[in-house]
Design a protein around this motif. Sequence first.
Motif, PDB file in Angstrom:
ATOM      1  N   SER A   2       0.846  -1.188   0.000  1.00 11.85           N
ATOM      2  CA  SER A   2       0.000   0.000   0.000  1.00 11.85           C
ATOM      3  C   SER A   2       0.880   1.236   0.000  1.00 11.85           C
ATOM      4  O   SER A   2       1.910   1.290   0.652  1.00 11.85           O
ATOM      5  CB  SER A   2      -0.940  -0.002   1.202  1.00 11.85           C
ATOM      6  OG  SER A   2      -0.214   0.136   2.380  1.00 11.85           O
ATOM      7  N   THR A  38      -5.098   5.562  -0.271  1.00  9.50           N
ATOM      8  CA  THR A  38      -4.096   4.509  -0.195  1.00  9.50           C
ATOM      9  C   THR A  38      -4.305   3.518  -1.331  1.00  9.50           C
ATOM     10  O   THR A  38      -5.416   3.044  -1.547  1.00  9.50           O
ATOM     11  CB  THR A  38      -4.205   3.773   1.158  1.00  9.50           C
ATOM     12  OG1 THR A  38      -4.114   4.738   2.206  1.00  9.50           O
ATOM     13  CG2 THR A  38      -3.099   2.762   1.321  1.00  9.50           C
ATOM     14  N   LYS A  39      -3.219   3.210  -2.034  1.00  6.19           N
ATOM     15  CA  LYS A  39      -3.272   2.232  -3.119  1.00  6.19           C
ATOM     16  C   LYS A  39      -3.284   0.839  -2.498  1.00  6.19           C
ATOM     17  O   LYS A  39      -2.448   0.519  -1.663  1.00  6.19           O
ATOM     18  CB  LYS A  39      -2.050   2.400  -4.025  1.00  6.19           C
ATOM     19  CG  LYS A  39      -1.974   1.384  -5.145  1.00  6.19           C
ATOM     20  CD  LYS A  39      -0.857   1.693  -6.138  1.00  6.19           C
ATOM     21  CE  LYS A  39       0.498   1.447  -5.558  1.00  6.19           C
ATOM     22  NZ  LYS A  39       1.579   1.562  -6.543  1.00  6.19           N
ATOM     23  N   LYS A  40      -4.262   0.027  -2.877  1.00  8.63           N
ATOM     24  CA  LYS A  40      -4.383  -1.346  -2.378  1.00  8.63           C
ATOM     25  C   LYS A  40      -4.332  -2.309  -3.549  1.00  8.63           C
ATOM     26  O   LYS A  40      -5.091  -2.165  -4.507  1.00  8.63           O
ATOM     27  CB  LYS A  40      -5.703  -1.548  -1.620  1.00  8.63           C
ATOM     28  CG  LYS A  40      -5.846  -0.712  -0.371  1.00  8.63           C
ATOM     29  CD  LYS A  40      -5.016  -1.254   0.744  1.00  8.63           C
ATOM     30  CE  LYS A  40      -5.291  -0.444   2.004  1.00  8.63           C
ATOM     31  NZ  LYS A  40      -4.407  -0.741   3.071  1.00  8.63           N
ATOM     32  N   SER A  42      -4.712  -6.294  -4.558  1.00  8.40           N
ATOM     33  CA  SER A  42      -5.189  -7.610  -4.125  1.00  8.40           C
ATOM     34  C   SER A  42      -4.686  -8.659  -5.099  1.00  8.40           C
ATOM     35  O   SER A  42      -4.946  -8.589  -6.296  1.00  8.40           O
ATOM     36  CB  SER A  42      -6.717  -7.619  -4.079  1.00  8.40           C
ATOM     37  OG  SER A  42      -7.180  -8.927  -3.885  1.00  8.40           O
ATOM     38  N   ILE A  50      -6.269  -3.610  -8.540  1.00  6.10           N
ATOM     39  CA  ILE A  50      -5.779  -2.399  -7.875  1.00  6.10           C
ATOM     40  C   ILE A  50      -6.959  -1.467  -7.581  1.00  6.10           C
ATOM     41  O   ILE A  50      -7.832  -1.268  -8.420  1.00  6.10           O
ATOM     42  CB  ILE A  50      -4.692  -1.702  -8.730  1.00  6.10           C
ATOM     43  CG1 ILE A  50      -4.014  -0.593  -7.931  1.00  6.10           C
ATOM     44  CG2 ILE A  50      -5.255  -1.187 -10.028  1.00  6.10           C
ATOM     45  CD1 ILE A  50      -2.722  -0.109  -8.552  1.00  6.10           C
ATOM     46  N   ASN A  51      -7.004  -0.947  -6.355  1.00  8.92           N
ATOM     47  CA  ASN A  51      -8.025  -0.002  -5.890  1.00  8.92           C
ATOM     48  C   ASN A  51      -7.337   1.136  -5.161  1.00  8.92           C
ATOM     49  O   ASN A  51      -6.211   0.985  -4.676  1.00  8.92           O
ATOM     50  CB  ASN A  51      -8.984  -0.669  -4.896  1.00  8.92           C
ATOM     51  CG  ASN A  51      -9.963  -1.590  -5.561  1.00  8.92           C
ATOM     52  OD1 ASN A  51     -10.813  -1.158  -6.312  1.00  8.92           O
ATOM     53  ND2 ASN A  51      -9.840  -2.885  -5.284  1.00  8.92           N
ATOM     54  N   LEU A  53      -8.343   3.486  -1.903  1.00  6.64           N
ATOM     55  CA  LEU A  53      -9.317   3.674  -0.832  1.00  6.64           C
ATOM     56  C   LEU A  53      -9.129   5.052  -0.234  1.00  6.64           C
ATOM     57  O   LEU A  53      -8.032   5.411   0.179  1.00  6.64           O
ATOM     58  CB  LEU A  53      -9.147   2.594   0.236  1.00  6.64           C
ATOM     59  CG  LEU A  53      -9.246   1.158  -0.274  1.00  6.64           C
ATOM     60  CD1 LEU A  53      -8.988   0.184   0.850  1.00  6.64           C
ATOM     61  CD2 LEU A  53     -10.596   0.905  -0.911  1.00  6.64           C
ATOM     62  N   GLU A  55      -9.172   8.024   2.346  1.00  7.53           N
ATOM     63  CA  GLU A  55      -8.909   8.042   3.778  1.00  7.53           C
ATOM     64  C   GLU A  55     -10.107   8.503   4.584  1.00  7.53           C
ATOM     65  O   GLU A  55     -10.220   8.207   5.757  1.00  7.53           O
ATOM     66  CB  GLU A  55      -7.688   8.907   4.062  1.00  7.53           C
ATOM     67  CG  GLU A  55      -6.442   8.256   3.499  1.00  7.53           C
ATOM     68  CD  GLU A  55      -5.238   9.163   3.501  1.00  7.53           C
ATOM     69  OE1 GLU A  55      -5.356  10.357   3.836  1.00  7.53           O
ATOM     70  OE2 GLU A  55      -4.177   8.667   3.142  1.00  7.53           O
TER      71      GLU A  55
END
Length: 185
Positions: A2, A38-40, A42, A50-51, A53, A55
């Motif tokens: 992340s 934040t880059k997440k 999976s 890639i997502n 999210l 804050e």
Amino acid sequence: MSDKVFPGSFLGYIYEYTKGESGVYQKDDKLYSSLCGTKKISNETIPPTINVLNERSEYLPVVGDVVYAKITKVQKNQAICEIFANNSKIIRSAEGIIKHEDVKDDVKDFDMFDCFVPGDIVVAKIKSVDSSNYVYLTSAEVDKGVVFSRSTLSGDLMMPVSCEMMECLETHMREKRKVAKPNYI
């Protein structure tokens, strides 16, 4: 993995990642962030998803919650506001409506323009949420109402002097508001 990203941040190529459901847009063969957050990544899919999210977590209004809102428009029968926080955190804004009958508990014959002014910060309780996601608020309780205000004449900060009046700290002019009763009154 992340990382903090900003709107327009390059995230990767479409052959490296699957575009997720939130905070990502595609331009040509590149993926970019559409939010601050934040880059997440999976790794449950191939290629990885890639997502981004935000804050400010998504807030779903719940009847009975106490929220803070900024008055944006005052009309004869209602005040429109932007909800920006609940008791515990800042949230993604939502539109709220305070109807005339939900402003004061004891008095029904009053002018909405004497209760709120655009720019006022109010504390209110969520009364209901309808199917089109309008959030109806009430300031009828004595501890609900305007908590922060600026004078309409001078623009200076005002302080509560009663449950229906605020006084400019510079000019000492008084203006009507539906004030959330502070502890010292």
